[in-house]
Enzyme design. Sequence first.
Site, PDB file in Angstrom:
ATOM      1  N   ALA A  13       0.815  -1.226   0.000  1.00 48.34           N
ATOM      2  CA  ALA A  13       0.000   0.000   0.000  1.00 48.34           C
ATOM      3  C   ALA A  13       0.844   1.270   0.000  1.00 48.34           C
ATOM      4  O   ALA A  13       0.301   2.365  -0.090  1.00 48.34           O
ATOM      5  CB  ALA A  13      -0.921   0.004   1.222  1.00 48.34           C
ATOM      6  N   GLY A  14       2.154   1.125   0.068  1.00 47.00           N
ATOM      7  CA  GLY A  14       3.001   2.304   0.176  1.00 47.00           C
ATOM      8  C   GLY A  14       3.403   2.924  -1.147  1.00 47.00           C
ATOM      9  O   GLY A  14       4.158   3.903  -1.162  1.00 47.00           O
ATOM     10  N   ILE A  17       0.097   1.332  -7.377  1.00 46.51           N
ATOM     11  CA  ILE A  17      -1.269   0.818  -7.472  1.00 46.51           C
ATOM     12  C   ILE A  17      -1.874   0.614  -6.079  1.00 46.51           C
ATOM     13  O   ILE A  17      -3.044   0.938  -5.846  1.00 46.51           O
ATOM     14  CB  ILE A  17      -1.254  -0.504  -8.287  1.00 46.51           C
ATOM     15  CG1 ILE A  17      -0.930  -0.203  -9.763  1.00 46.51           C
ATOM     16  CG2 ILE A  17      -2.578  -1.241  -8.157  1.00 46.51           C
ATOM     17  CD1 ILE A  17      -0.650  -1.444 -10.611  1.00 46.51           C
ATOM     18  N   ASP A  36       2.982  -2.621   4.192  1.00 50.12           N
ATOM     19  CA  ASP A  36       4.049  -2.590   3.192  1.00 50.12           C
ATOM     20  C   ASP A  36       5.356  -3.036   3.848  1.00 50.12           C
ATOM     21  O   ASP A  36       5.540  -2.910   5.059  1.00 50.12           O
ATOM     22  CB  ASP A  36       4.218  -1.176   2.613  1.00 50.12           C
ATOM     23  CG  ASP A  36       4.873  -1.181   1.235  1.00 50.12           C
ATOM     24  OD1 ASP A  36       4.136  -1.011   0.236  1.00 50.12           O
ATOM     25  OD2 ASP A  36       6.101  -1.386   1.150  1.00 50.12           O
ATOM     26  N   ASP A  60       6.532  -8.256   5.583  1.00 48.33           N
ATOM     27  CA  ASP A  60       7.207  -8.838   4.420  1.00 48.33           C
ATOM     28  C   ASP A  60       6.344 -10.018   4.008  1.00 48.33           C
ATOM     29  O   ASP A  60       6.327 -11.052   4.690  1.00 48.33           O
ATOM     30  CB  ASP A  60       8.627  -9.300   4.788  1.00 48.33           C
ATOM     31  CG  ASP A  60       9.336  -9.929   3.583  1.00 48.33           C
ATOM     32  OD1 ASP A  60       8.661 -10.217   2.573  1.00 48.33           O
ATOM     33  OD2 ASP A  60      10.563 -10.128   3.666  1.00 48.33           O
ATOM     34  N   VAL A  61       5.606  -9.863   2.921  1.00 51.02           N
ATOM     35  CA  VAL A  61       4.615 -10.890   2.570  1.00 51.02           C
ATOM     36  C   VAL A  61       5.260 -12.235   2.235  1.00 51.02           C
ATOM     37  O   VAL A  61       4.584 -13.263   2.255  1.00 51.02           O
ATOM     38  CB  VAL A  61       3.688 -10.442   1.407  1.00 51.02           C
ATOM     39  CG1 VAL A  61       2.825  -9.260   1.818  1.00 51.02           C
ATOM     40  CG2 VAL A  61       4.476 -10.166   0.130  1.00 51.02           C
ATOM     41  N   SER A 152      -1.351  -9.953 -13.643  1.00 49.23           N
ATOM     42  CA  SER A 152      -0.744  -9.081 -14.652  1.00 49.23           C
ATOM     43  C   SER A 152      -1.066  -9.641 -16.030  1.00 49.23           C
ATOM     44  O   SER A 152      -1.362 -10.840 -16.162  1.00 49.23           O
ATOM     45  CB  SER A 152       0.786  -9.061 -14.467  1.00 49.23           C
ATOM     46  OG  SER A 152       1.424  -8.466 -15.572  1.00 49.23           O
ATOM     47  N   TYR A 164       8.560 -13.767 -13.463  1.00 49.38           N
ATOM     48  CA  TYR A 164       7.416 -12.866 -13.253  1.00 49.38           C
ATOM     49  C   TYR A 164       6.145 -13.457 -13.879  1.00 49.38           C
ATOM     50  O   TYR A 164       5.084 -13.480 -13.257  1.00 49.38           O
ATOM     51  CB  TYR A 164       7.732 -11.489 -13.844  1.00 49.38           C
ATOM     52  CG  TYR A 164       6.699 -10.429 -13.503  1.00 49.38           C
ATOM     53  CD1 TYR A 164       6.577  -9.940 -12.204  1.00 49.38           C
ATOM     54  CD2 TYR A 164       5.849  -9.914 -14.476  1.00 49.38           C
ATOM     55  CE1 TYR A 164       5.635  -8.973 -11.880  1.00 49.38           C
ATOM     56  CE2 TYR A 164       4.911  -8.944 -14.175  1.00 49.38           C
ATOM     57  CZ  TYR A 164       4.804  -8.475 -12.875  1.00 49.38           C
ATOM     58  OH  TYR A 164       3.866  -7.512 -12.560  1.00 49.38           O
ATOM     59  N   THR A 199       3.742   3.637 -12.646  1.00 46.55           N
ATOM     60  CA  THR A 199       4.028   3.563 -11.203  1.00 46.55           C
ATOM     61  C   THR A 199       5.548   3.558 -11.028  1.00 46.55           C
ATOM     62  O   THR A 199       6.286   3.410 -12.005  1.00 46.55           O
ATOM     63  CB  THR A 199       3.474   2.259 -10.581  1.00 46.55           C
ATOM     64  OG1 THR A 199       4.256   1.165 -11.080  1.00 46.55           O
ATOM     65  CG2 THR A 199       2.010   2.032 -10.870  1.00 46.55           C
TER      66      THR A 199
HETATM   67  N1  LIG Z   1       2.779  -1.166 -12.754  1.00 45.60           N
HETATM   68  C1  LIG Z   1       2.418  -2.051 -13.669  1.00 45.60           C
HETATM   69  O1  LIG Z   1       2.500  -1.801 -14.881  1.00 45.60           O
HETATM   70  C2  LIG Z   1       1.880  -3.396 -13.253  1.00 45.60           C
HETATM   71  C3  LIG Z   1       1.352  -4.214 -14.253  1.00 45.60           C
HETATM   72  C4  LIG Z   1       0.840  -5.457 -13.906  1.00 45.60           C
HETATM   73  C5  LIG Z   1       0.845  -5.866 -12.580  1.00 45.60           C
HETATM   74  N2  LIG Z   1       1.379  -5.041 -11.626  1.00 45.60           N
HETATM   75  C6  LIG Z   1       1.365  -5.536 -10.254  1.00 45.60           C
HETATM   76  O2  LIG Z   1       0.730  -4.593  -9.417  1.00 45.60           O
HETATM   77  C7  LIG Z   1       1.277  -4.667  -8.106  1.00 45.60           C
HETATM   78  C8  LIG Z   1       1.691  -3.279  -7.651  1.00 45.60           C
HETATM   79  O3  LIG Z   1       2.664  -2.799  -8.561  1.00 45.60           O
HETATM   80  P1  LIG Z   1       3.118  -1.272  -8.628  1.00 45.60           P
HETATM   81  O4  LIG Z   1       3.342  -0.975 -10.051  1.00 45.60           O
HETATM   82  O5  LIG Z   1       2.237  -0.418  -7.826  1.00 45.60           O
HETATM   83  O6  LIG Z   1       4.568  -1.414  -7.944  1.00 45.60           O
HETATM   84  P2  LIG Z   1       5.345  -0.496  -6.876  1.00 45.60           P
HETATM   85  O7  LIG Z   1       6.741  -0.991  -6.941  1.00 45.60           O
HETATM   86  O8  LIG Z   1       5.057   0.926  -7.131  1.00 45.60           O
HETATM   87  O9  LIG Z   1       4.673  -0.923  -5.496  1.00 45.60           O
HETATM   88  C9  LIG Z   1       4.852  -2.200  -4.961  1.00 45.60           C
HETATM   89  C10 LIG Z   1       4.776  -2.120  -3.453  1.00 45.60           C
HETATM   90  O10 LIG Z   1       4.929  -3.446  -2.927  1.00 45.60           O
HETATM   91  C11 LIG Z   1       5.808  -3.374  -1.805  1.00 45.60           C
HETATM   92  N3  LIG Z   1       6.475  -4.652  -1.600  1.00 45.60           N
HETATM   93  C12 LIG Z   1       7.449  -5.209  -2.362  1.00 45.60           C
HETATM   94  N4  LIG Z   1       7.865  -6.367  -1.812  1.00 45.60           N
HETATM   95  C13 LIG Z   1       7.139  -6.536  -0.687  1.00 45.60           C
HETATM   96  C14 LIG Z   1       7.122  -7.545   0.316  1.00 45.60           C
HETATM   97  N5  LIG Z   1       7.959  -8.590   0.285  1.00 45.60           N
HETATM   98  N6  LIG Z   1       6.244  -7.406   1.347  1.00 45.60           N
HETATM   99  C15 LIG Z   1       5.410  -6.330   1.403  1.00 45.60           C
HETATM  100  N7  LIG Z   1       5.396  -5.349   0.490  1.00 45.60           N
HETATM  101  C16 LIG Z   1       6.247  -5.456  -0.548  1.00 45.60           C
HETATM  102  C17 LIG Z   1       6.792  -2.274  -2.163  1.00 45.60           C
HETATM  103  O11 LIG Z   1       7.460  -1.773  -1.000  1.00 45.60           O
HETATM  104  C18 LIG Z   1       5.892  -1.258  -2.848  1.00 45.60           C
HETATM  105  O12 LIG Z   1       5.346  -0.337  -1.923  1.00 45.60           O
HETATM  106  C19 LIG Z   1       2.414  -5.677  -8.177  1.00 45.60           C
HETATM  107  O13 LIG Z   1       1.952  -6.941  -7.735  1.00 45.60           O
HETATM  108  C20 LIG Z   1       2.747  -5.714  -9.650  1.00 45.60           C
HETATM  109  O14 LIG Z   1       3.352  -6.932 -10.030  1.00 45.60           O
HETATM  110  C21 LIG Z   1       1.891  -3.823 -11.929  1.00 45.60           C
END
Ligand SMILES: NC(=O)c1ccc[n+]([C@@H]2O[C@H](COP(=O)([O-])OP(=O)(O)OC[C@H]3O[C@@H](n4cnc5c(N)ncnc54)[C@H](O)[C@@H]3O)[C@@H](O)[C@H]2O)c1
Length: 257
Positions: A13-14, A17, A36, A60-61, A152, A164, A199
């Site tokens: 959430a930090g 998305i 987060d 840490d998930v 995704s 991935y 993002t």
């Molecule tokens: N941005 C895109 O184009 C896109 C496309 C398809 C899917 N996604 C998916 O959407 C989700 C969010 O992506 P985003 O683009 O917002 O990425 P982002 O990197 O902006 O945010 C991801 C967040 O997850 C947190 N995180 C990472 N590892 C973690 C862990 N082990 N435990 C807890 N928190 C953890 C990070 O600290 C970060 O705040 C992801 O699952 C990503 O795979 C993103």
Amino acid sequence: MKLEGRVAVVTGAGSGIGREISRHLASEGARIAAVDLRPETAEETVAMLEGSGHFAAAVDVSEGTSVVEMFGKVDAEFGRVDILVNNAGVDHIPGDGRDELLATGQQTIHMSDEGFTKLMAINVNGVFFCLREAIKVMQREQNAGSIINMSSVAGLSQYGNVSYSASKAAVLGITRAAAGELGRFGIRVNAICPGVIDTPMTAGIPDPMLDPLRRATPLGRTGQPRDIATTAVFLASDDSSFITGQWISPNGGLVMQ
Ligand SMILES: NC(=O)c1ccc[n+]([C@@H]2O[C@H](COP(=O)([O-])OP(=O)(O)OC[C@H]3O[C@@H](n4cnc5c(N)ncnc54)[C@H](O)[C@@H]3O)[C@@H](O)[C@H]2O)c1
């Protein structure tokens, strides 16, 4: 407001998305547990949310014990969980061969054991750990709930590297199996498969890797976190009360199925 009185746990959430989903769920009346790996970013998200009673926590998930502890705190704070958004994820970690891809045009042959398994631990194990802990509270308290797993287009098609793509396809498998098992408890489980969304994650992807996806997107633009957040509100709310075991892909037409 569609989510008045409900409690939503949003992982990752930090940033990106997850932050936008938290904002949209809160604007519909939900109280948010923003969690987060980087707790200071989750605190920042909470400070942005409409309404009151929100909560930030570290997790840490990929660590089962960390997830159990986090749900213990959420349970102590709210006493219920109505919505879980399994959003935390990574697209790139050391040892996954991305640097070599840019230099040589190949990635898989350069991917280390740890580069593969660590990403799977975050993107797949993390979804499972959080889902398992959430359904304990959902079944105990209200026998209802909505779980939204972030997959995704990489889970639907050839986009993304082998780790991935495997992780995001696994998320769809978890979604279907859990939906089948949990329907009788009133718990719905669905997935979102975003296309290319602006993002911090995609800002870190080199243009030679992203440009082909941008060019292949018929709507001619990248998505915004809002495009995913509005989908998440739909899946979280009673507007989707007969929808479970499905995926929906806001992707600008990049993948059509
Ligand atoms: N941005 C895109 O184009 C896109 C496309 C398809 C899917 N996604 C998916 O959407 C989700 C969010 O992506 P985003 O683009 O917002 O990425 P982002 O990197 O902006 O945010 C991801 C967040 O997850 C947190 N995180 C990472 N590892 C973690 C862990 N082990 N435990 C807890 N928190 C953890 C990070 O600290 C970060 O705040 C992801 O699952 C990503 O795979 C993103």
